[in-house]
Design an enzyme around this catalytic site. Sequence first.
Site, PDB file in Angstrom:
ATOM      1  N   SER A 189      45.193 -13.563  -9.018  1.00  0.00           N
ATOM      2  CA  SER A 189      45.684 -13.598  -7.642  1.00  0.00           C
ATOM      3  C   SER A 189      46.469 -12.338  -7.332  1.00  0.00           C
ATOM      4  O   SER A 189      47.178 -11.802  -8.184  1.00  0.00           O
ATOM      5  CB  SER A 189      46.581 -14.823  -7.427  1.00  0.00           C
ATOM      6  OG  SER A 189      47.185 -14.793  -6.151  1.00  0.00           O
TER       7      SER A 189
ATOM      8  N   THR B 208       0.826  -1.213   0.000  1.00  0.00           N
ATOM      9  CA  THR B 208       0.000   0.000   0.000  1.00  0.00           C
ATOM     10  C   THR B 208       0.857   1.258   0.000  1.00  0.00           C
ATOM     11  O   THR B 208       0.548   2.239  -0.688  1.00  0.00           O
ATOM     12  CB  THR B 208      -0.938   0.005   1.228  1.00  0.00           C
ATOM     13  OG1 THR B 208      -1.826  -1.109   1.139  1.00  0.00           O
ATOM     14  CG2 THR B 208      -1.737   1.294   1.311  1.00  0.00           C
TER      15      THR B 208
ATOM     16  N   PRO C  15      -4.543  12.120  -5.173  1.00  0.00           N
ATOM     17  CA  PRO C  15      -3.898  10.806  -5.338  1.00  0.00           C
ATOM     18  C   PRO C  15      -4.852   9.629  -5.198  1.00  0.00           C
ATOM     19  O   PRO C  15      -4.728   8.639  -5.939  1.00  0.00           O
ATOM     20  CB  PRO C  15      -2.826  10.787  -4.240  1.00  0.00           C
ATOM     21  CG  PRO C  15      -3.202  11.870  -3.288  1.00  0.00           C
ATOM     22  CD  PRO C  15      -3.932  12.895  -4.078  1.00  0.00           C
TER      23      PRO C  15
ATOM     24  N   THR D 232      31.996 -40.140 -15.673  1.00  0.00           N
ATOM     25  CA  THR D 232      30.879 -40.395 -14.770  1.00  0.00           C
ATOM     26  C   THR D 232      31.468 -40.588 -13.380  1.00  0.00           C
ATOM     27  O   THR D 232      32.528 -41.202 -13.234  1.00  0.00           O
ATOM     28  CB  THR D 232      30.093 -41.646 -15.197  1.00  0.00           C
ATOM     29  OG1 THR D 232      30.970 -42.779 -15.214  1.00  0.00           O
ATOM     30  CG2 THR D 232      29.466 -41.472 -16.579  1.00  0.00           C
ATOM     31  N   HIS D 233      30.820 -40.020 -12.362  1.00  0.00           N
ATOM     32  CA  HIS D 233      31.366 -40.014 -10.993  1.00  0.00           C
ATOM     33  C   HIS D 233      32.703 -39.270 -10.934  1.00  0.00           C
ATOM     34  O   HIS D 233      33.532 -39.527 -10.060  1.00  0.00           O
ATOM     35  CB  HIS D 233      31.565 -41.439 -10.463  1.00  0.00           C
ATOM     36  CG  HIS D 233      30.339 -42.290 -10.525  1.00  0.00           C
ATOM     37  ND1 HIS D 233      29.404 -42.335  -9.512  1.00  0.00           N
ATOM     38  CD2 HIS D 233      29.886 -43.121 -11.492  1.00  0.00           C
ATOM     39  CE1 HIS D 233      28.426 -43.164  -9.838  1.00  0.00           C
ATOM     40  NE2 HIS D 233      28.687 -43.648 -11.049  1.00  0.00           N
TER      41      HIS D 233
ATOM     42  N   ASN E 202      -4.399  -3.557  -3.263  1.00  0.00           N
ATOM     43  CA  ASN E 202      -4.464  -5.017  -3.291  1.00  0.00           C
ATOM     44  C   ASN E 202      -4.559  -5.601  -4.694  1.00  0.00           C
ATOM     45  O   ASN E 202      -4.248  -6.773  -4.900  1.00  0.00           O
ATOM     46  CB  ASN E 202      -5.660  -5.498  -2.458  1.00  0.00           C
ATOM     47  CG  ASN E 202      -5.536  -5.101  -1.009  1.00  0.00           C
ATOM     48  OD1 ASN E 202      -4.522  -4.546  -0.586  1.00  0.00           O
ATOM     49  ND2 ASN E 202      -6.567  -5.389  -0.226  1.00  0.00           N
TER      50      ASN E 202
ATOM     51  N   LYS F  62      48.672 -16.333 -12.390  1.00  0.00           N
ATOM     52  CA  LYS F  62      47.466 -17.136 -12.154  1.00  0.00           C
ATOM     53  C   LYS F  62      46.255 -16.450 -12.794  1.00  0.00           C
ATOM     54  O   LYS F  62      46.050 -15.246 -12.634  1.00  0.00           O
ATOM     55  CB  LYS F  62      47.237 -17.317 -10.663  1.00  0.00           C
ATOM     56  CG  LYS F  62      46.194 -18.366 -10.306  1.00  0.00           C
ATOM     57  CD  LYS F  62      46.202 -18.609  -8.786  1.00  0.00           C
ATOM     58  CE  LYS F  62      45.307 -19.779  -8.408  1.00  0.00           C
ATOM     59  NZ  LYS F  62      43.890 -19.483  -8.639  1.00  0.00           N
ATOM     60  N   VAL F  63      45.475 -17.227 -13.522  1.00  0.00           N
ATOM     61  CA  VAL F  63      44.250 -16.721 -14.157  1.00  0.00           C
ATOM     62  C   VAL F  63      43.104 -17.641 -13.776  1.00  0.00           C
ATOM     63  O   VAL F  63      43.215 -18.862 -13.889  1.00  0.00           O
ATOM     64  CB  VAL F  63      44.392 -16.660 -15.688  1.00  0.00           C
ATOM     65  CG1 VAL F  63      43.092 -16.147 -16.316  1.00  0.00           C
ATOM     66  CG2 VAL F  63      45.559 -15.765 -16.094  1.00  0.00           C
ATOM     67  N   ASN F  64      42.015 -17.071 -13.323  1.00  0.00           N
ATOM     68  CA  ASN F  64      40.887 -17.849 -12.798  1.00  0.00           C
ATOM     69  C   ASN F  64      39.677 -17.806 -13.736  1.00  0.00           C
ATOM     70  O   ASN F  64      39.527 -16.868 -14.523  1.00  0.00           O
ATOM     71  CB  ASN F  64      40.482 -17.309 -11.428  1.00  0.00           C
ATOM     72  CG  ASN F  64      41.588 -17.437 -10.404  1.00  0.00           C
ATOM     73  OD1 ASN F  64      42.408 -18.347 -10.470  1.00  0.00           O
ATOM     74  ND2 ASN F  64      41.638 -16.509  -9.452  1.00  0.00           N
TER      75      ASN F  64
ATOM     76  N   GLU G  38      32.481 -18.509 -12.350  1.00  0.00           N
ATOM     77  CA  GLU G  38      32.315 -18.312 -10.906  1.00  0.00           C
ATOM     78  C   GLU G  38      31.200 -17.311 -10.618  1.00  0.00           C
ATOM     79  O   GLU G  38      30.358 -17.529  -9.727  1.00  0.00           O
ATOM     80  CB  GLU G  38      33.627 -17.829 -10.295  1.00  0.00           C
ATOM     81  CG  GLU G  38      34.706 -18.891 -10.222  1.00  0.00           C
ATOM     82  CD  GLU G  38      36.050 -18.359  -9.778  1.00  0.00           C
ATOM     83  OE1 GLU G  38      36.965 -19.177  -9.599  1.00  0.00           O
ATOM     84  OE2 GLU G  38      36.192 -17.119  -9.607  1.00  0.00           O
TER      85      GLU G  38
ATOM     86  N   ASP H  60      -8.583   9.880  -5.059  1.00  0.00           N
ATOM     87  CA  ASP H  60      -9.828  10.013  -5.804  1.00  0.00           C
ATOM     88  C   ASP H  60      -9.640   9.960  -7.313  1.00  0.00           C
ATOM     89  O   ASP H  60     -10.530   9.477  -8.035  1.00  0.00           O
ATOM     90  CB  ASP H  60     -10.518  11.344  -5.437  1.00  0.00           C
ATOM     91  CG  ASP H  60     -10.942  11.385  -3.975  1.00  0.00           C
ATOM     92  OD1 ASP H  60     -11.085  10.305  -3.372  1.00  0.00           O
ATOM     93  OD2 ASP H  60     -11.112  12.506  -3.455  1.00  0.00           O
TER      94      ASP H  60
END
Length: 462
Positions: free
Chosen positions: A314, A102, A126, A183-184, A137, A320-322, A327, A128
């Site tokens: 890093s 509301t 506002p 697999t696994h 609602n 180092k490259v991520n 991610e 009326d």
Amino acid sequence: MADETFRIEHDSMGEVLVPKDALYAAQTQRAVDNFPISGVRFSRSFIRALGLVKGAAAYVNKELGYLDSKMAEAIESAAKEVEQGAHDAHFPLDIYQTGSGTSTNMNANEVIATLATQRLGSPVHPNDHVNMGQSSNDVIPTALHVAACLEVIETLLPGLDHLRQTIENKAKEVDKVIKTGRTHLMDALPIRMSQELGGWASQVEQGVDRIKGVLPRLGALALGGTAIGTGVNAHSEFGSRVAARLADRTRFHFTTSKNYFVSLSSQDAAVELSGQMKTVAVSVMKISNDLRWMNSGPQAGLAEIALPSLQPGSSIMPGKVNPVIPEAACMVCAQVIGNDATITIAGQSGNFQLNVMLPVVANNLLESTKLLGNVSRLLADKAIEGFTPNAEHVADLVEKNPILVTALNPVIGYEQGAAIAKKAYASRRKLKEVAAEMTDLSTEELNRLLNPRKMTEGGIAR
């Protein structure tokens, strides 16, 4: 100082001090004072939808003869400015407020009334005038549905379609790359990299179909139900005419609800959309994690592909490259899954004739839609499109994969196959070399039976 900074506004509860330059009035200010909780405001997409709804309502009230043309046009003009984002600074309310929303409905009513009054040169009320034929609602669930539909059509589905198409294009590029299936997380039979990516593309495609299936229910609007679903103070054609006007403005097929009682008391369509987005998030997280595994290394991991290098990985380890994009995608997916849990709880909070967690449903649903659409495009453009297969390394791993012996089972049997696999693994030699030593099969037969490409085409090689 107070007189210079604030003005006095009135509502049914009395006087309230409101910032002098604010477009809103007393009821909004009370909510600002009452709910200093998170600082999280309604999104641009929701405020846009409120502007669309209020403008359409004024247009229909003019058609029905309840508002004169000049006042209706002033309200429509003001509502369009709200729709377009010209006054977002004047929507300061916290998401965590009265569960019907509301306060935010009145925020919109007051801002639009102020702007319309300035244009018209005479008072626009506002309640009326701007809120004519409406209740918070039915306005808030309507705006929620409108915003969600538009966000799905404009952001989510295009993002997912782009992701699917990018995956399919990449699959064509890497069709010649045969890799070790897993697999696994253990070595299994060979698979074409294109087949692996084809599975991803199909996941995304099915997700698109699921989301499209929700849209007809999400496009059914509550407006016209007013306070509890009985339609008191609204013309019998008000809801259907507003839906038609919104459809004309947005080019989306909005309809009026077949049952206002369900539209006010429940948020089942929002829960359904959230659930389908959760499914898509699960798919995108699976794809992102597969990319992370495939990219792992470069020495001690799988190193099947090299994702594009986007930034140093890093602050202490040079070079180092991520996999930063997958991610980020995983974090988005986690947020979407969490948002779904909140929406699920909120969805069951429809007590009798009204759901009283509408603002948090709107916030979380629209956040999920936007995040998932944007990150899908990012995953496509900055990870999948540009990755490079490490073809030689992948081919060498396939040749050394002891599980290739599975293709010899119909010829030599499972037991002998197991013995060959164990010896090949223990000696770190190619399976074909060990099979030549331990069977009577010719080189020609072994080349035919142990052809990795043939193994990806199904059937028995004889």
